[in-house]
Design an enzyme around this catalytic site. Sequence first.
Site, PDB file in Angstrom:
ATOM      1  N   SER A   1       4.265 -16.209  -2.523  1.00 15.50           N
ATOM      2  CA  SER A   1       4.499 -16.528  -0.822  1.00 15.50           C
ATOM      3  C   SER A   1       3.656 -17.967  -0.295  1.00 15.50           C
ATOM      4  O   SER A   1       3.618 -17.386   0.927  1.00 15.50           O
ATOM      5  CB  SER A   1       3.668 -15.251  -0.459  1.00 15.50           C
ATOM      6  OG  SER A   1       4.531 -13.680  -0.924  1.00 15.50           O
TER       7      SER A   1
ATOM      8  N   SER B   1       6.431 -14.766   1.023  1.00 14.21           N
ATOM      9  CA  SER B   1       6.717 -13.804   2.101  1.00 14.21           C
ATOM     10  C   SER B   1       5.945 -14.261   3.230  1.00 14.21           C
ATOM     11  O   SER B   1       5.609 -14.302   4.405  1.00 14.21           O
ATOM     12  CB  SER B   1       5.205 -12.144   1.846  1.00 14.21           C
ATOM     13  OG  SER B   1       4.536 -12.892   1.386  1.00 14.21           O
TER      14      SER B   1
ATOM     15  N   LYS C   1      -1.559 -15.233   8.878  1.00 17.17           N
ATOM     16  CA  LYS C   1      -0.535 -14.098   8.512  1.00 17.17           C
ATOM     17  C   LYS C   1      -1.119 -12.795   8.806  1.00 17.17           C
ATOM     18  O   LYS C   1      -2.206 -12.438   8.800  1.00 17.17           O
ATOM     19  CB  LYS C   1      -0.388 -14.098   6.947  1.00 17.17           C
ATOM     20  CG  LYS C   1       0.584 -12.817   6.149  1.00 17.17           C
ATOM     21  CD  LYS C   1       0.864 -13.844   4.737  1.00 17.17           C
ATOM     22  CE  LYS C   1       1.522 -12.630   4.086  1.00 17.17           C
ATOM     23  NZ  LYS C   1       1.933 -13.120   2.424  1.00 17.17           N
TER      24      LYS C   1
END
Lengths: 520, 494
Positions: free
Chosen positions: B178, B154, B79
């Site tokens: 997330s 996310s 990420k």
Amino acid sequence: MSVNLDKAKLDYLREKYEVAIGLEVHAELSTKTKIFCSCTTEFGGSPNTHCCPICMGMPGTLPVLNKKVVEYGMKAGYATNCKILNFTKQDRKNYFYPDLPKGYQISQYDLPICREGYVEIDVQGRRKKIRITRIHIEEDAGKLVHDELTHRTIADYNRAGVPLIEIVTEPDLSSAEETIIFLEKLKSILQFIDVSDCKMQEGSLRADVNISIRPKGSKNLGTRTETKNLNSFKSISRAIEAEIMRQIMEVENGREIIQETRRWDDEKGVSYSMRSKEEEHDYRYFPEPDLPPVIFNEVWMERVKSSVPELPEARKKKYMKKYNLPEYDADILTSSRELSDFFEEAIGEKSRTADRKTEGRGESKTGKYENNIAEVATTVNVKAISNWIMGDLLRILKDRNIEISDVTFSPKYLAKLVTMIDKGVINANTGKKVFEKMFDSGKDPEIIVKEECLEIITDESYLLEIVKKVVEQNPKSVADYKNGKEKSFSFLMGQLMKETKGKADPQLARKYLIDVINTL
Amino acid sequence: MELYQYTIHELSRMIKLKEIGVYELTKYFLNRIKEKDSKIGAYITITEEEALKRAEEVQKGIDRGEFNSLLAGIPMALKDNICTMGIPTTCASRMLSNFVPPYNATVVEKLYQNGAVLLGKLNMDEFAMGSSTESSYFKITKNPVDPERVPGGSSGGSAAAVAAGEAVYALGSDTGGSIRQPASYCGVVGLKPTYGAVSRFGLVAYASSFDQIGPITKDVLDCAIVFNAIAGKDEFDATSSDFKHPDYAEELNNLYNRYCCENECIKSGILKGIKIGIPREFIDDGVDEDVRKAILKAAKIFESLGAECEEFSLPIMEYVIPTYYIIAFAEASSNLARYDGIKFGYRAEKFEDLMDFYKTTRSEGFGIEVKRRILLGTYVLSSGYYDAYYKKALKARTLISRDFNKAFEKYNVIMGPVTPDTAFKIGEKTDDPIKMYMGDIFTVPVNIVGLPAISIPCGKDRNNLPIGLQLIGKHFDEKTILKAAFLFEKVVLE
């Protein structure tokens, strides 16, 4: 209507009001590394060379609390009679400024590490207690340098993350004079307990001053102002005087004091309003989530407490009572921790403990000389040692531009030197030379005297031989002396000393010279 | 079966047996990214050159016997809020679009020590603020299951990359769901570890007291393998914990051996003694019917393995959304103060004075959702509002923790859906932030209390979209939820 500013009038006005002064003192702690990373705290260095991603607040980095900072903060608390909690918690103080890397300062809000202490000061022969509200630990910000030539502002983050303690007092001070006495006292305490070097010129001691006035006898404190940007004791003193008078004039002219922050301009000798109460930052304090609260072990706290040395005042008393030194001597000897430690070690009062400076800057240079202290203690001439320290030692330090911590010989060697002089092994003049040599080589004075053959010559046959030689070589002076010219005797003595390189025992030499001349 | 479908443990064996080389495998994935990612949009940065160089190095290391990790030579992606030295780390924000960290996050260091090969950095909601990856400054990521739908967020790029076979596994971060929510939406496995189990050093902070890095993988065993590698105390993160943990992968393998034994008695009693609580609030009217059915079906499966399942009431759930958002926004408003244009990141070109410099830089550098959260967070910390909002939220946090911990006195695992519904359509919720926030109801309490939770696929809804099952464990008891998830996965696969 303006007020006439002649001195008598000023004094009269000044008398009408009582002044209450409270301080917020920031002292940089002398830990080797910063509060949340392992960067050096050393002063100076090219801009932005003493920093790393952590103290620059780069994305993803996290603070880790330096235990030494907590310890030093606690020591400051113990030395100022504070109550100390057995845990600590950090909070964020949020505001924007280019010298603040993270957009917040990690500080302490509702639970400072120390609280409710006091420091006693002597004001005009009277003892006064100045209450300490709180002491908390926090990080320093960087520094902005405004370049007048290019009209640019340059940020230097070397100082960002250097640990600070903020000491907040109650408004117990009532004049500039008291404030300076208090600050001097506080400074000597912090230096003595070795938590801060308190160098104002390097910004490692800074103070903001809260001032209010009220009519004499009134119980309620007046509205206060805070004055910032005070870089020396002198500017603090001037700023306080100026602010007191400004406030008096305001009140005398029927105006109200506005609660505000003012900035002192030392060149012009006036302060300007920076912002009013309404414009104060809302710092939005909240608990720092990156640092869990720390609970201290009682044993560790005890150890920190016991590492706080005897404070200068106590030492001064001891020097006067126990060692019968004059107050003048005691004052000088306790003017710094280093000097006082040196003296105590020389007289055998204490040895330099190994725990000192273990984390501090540099290795202890003197920790290794710790033998035979008791032996020295029983025989030393304390007043002579005091004289040597106040005289020759301080002079040599100044001449050589070095600090007491740079001295490589053991303080015990000074005691030895004094004893050698007292016992007549060497004379005072030779002693001064030996002392200089001790600074060069760090050697034991006994060894220096042996190696350089500096002992006083007391050997009768040898001295007589030299006396005879001098008398033979200077018949005219001998005759002059016999004719009553006293000066000639001094000349003969001088010649004798020259022959012996100053090492002849003066009493014996004199006696032999007279004897030899009389037998002629 | 194609190479992109293989798991870590399968590929690791192939590398060990020299059935495939690390370089070849890396090249394969890079090609697959080239081919697929224009349609998915999982990657922000592809580190092709570094990946191939690294693959050669790792292969040499493996040949010399330097790596004994199952992760050696396995291509993965991160990420884009996890700092990588020399490689842009943007947080999917214009603010950090030019930011190249001079350091690696601790998890990155750990993965490298295990021989991991980095393929690139993955899309996300800007600064991890969002539940759909739509707030990214760069691009929208599509759900590989249905490209008209969001992958969740996310960590949407992380879940999409794993689901689309554009990386064998990925790391995400989970502040309020997330990792778990996108894993659920994309039909993969995601673990949010106990707060403090994994170092946060190098994870760009959103809400410090909730943030936690975790793996997104194809199956539960992979999840355990990656978690093994990244867990542990870090001297650079004061909130990381020094906890003793077993080799999770080995635990699962042992369990599998027992499970595979033909004795039906052992098989049906393998979860004996495990009590699973299902809060009624997790399966009430607000939950999609298909989702509820899938969860109740999962309960039956656990019962068939010997576990006891029981519904219970957790009324405190009413407060989790406001509590979470107040605290998270407050911390975010402070954490994001460092993006001021002075030292790194985006800087406004035209400005009049310092205040204008700050305003313009931050107005231009941050997107709408980030600004909303900074403003709300600043508000709840402001004097006069602090007591009413932030302080109250901290108290509520204590109460929520108390009620969850109380439930854990009775249950080993708390079970429920990851989300009330399945992946929604792109653009469906962008105009209604409250609706978006409400979707986090089942994931945020886990972060509030700091518990570990895993999200695993447990069926499909009427639109053939994956449904996620959430198993929540006690603090630092990842072992139990991994075991339960692992067995569940085995039964479902059969």
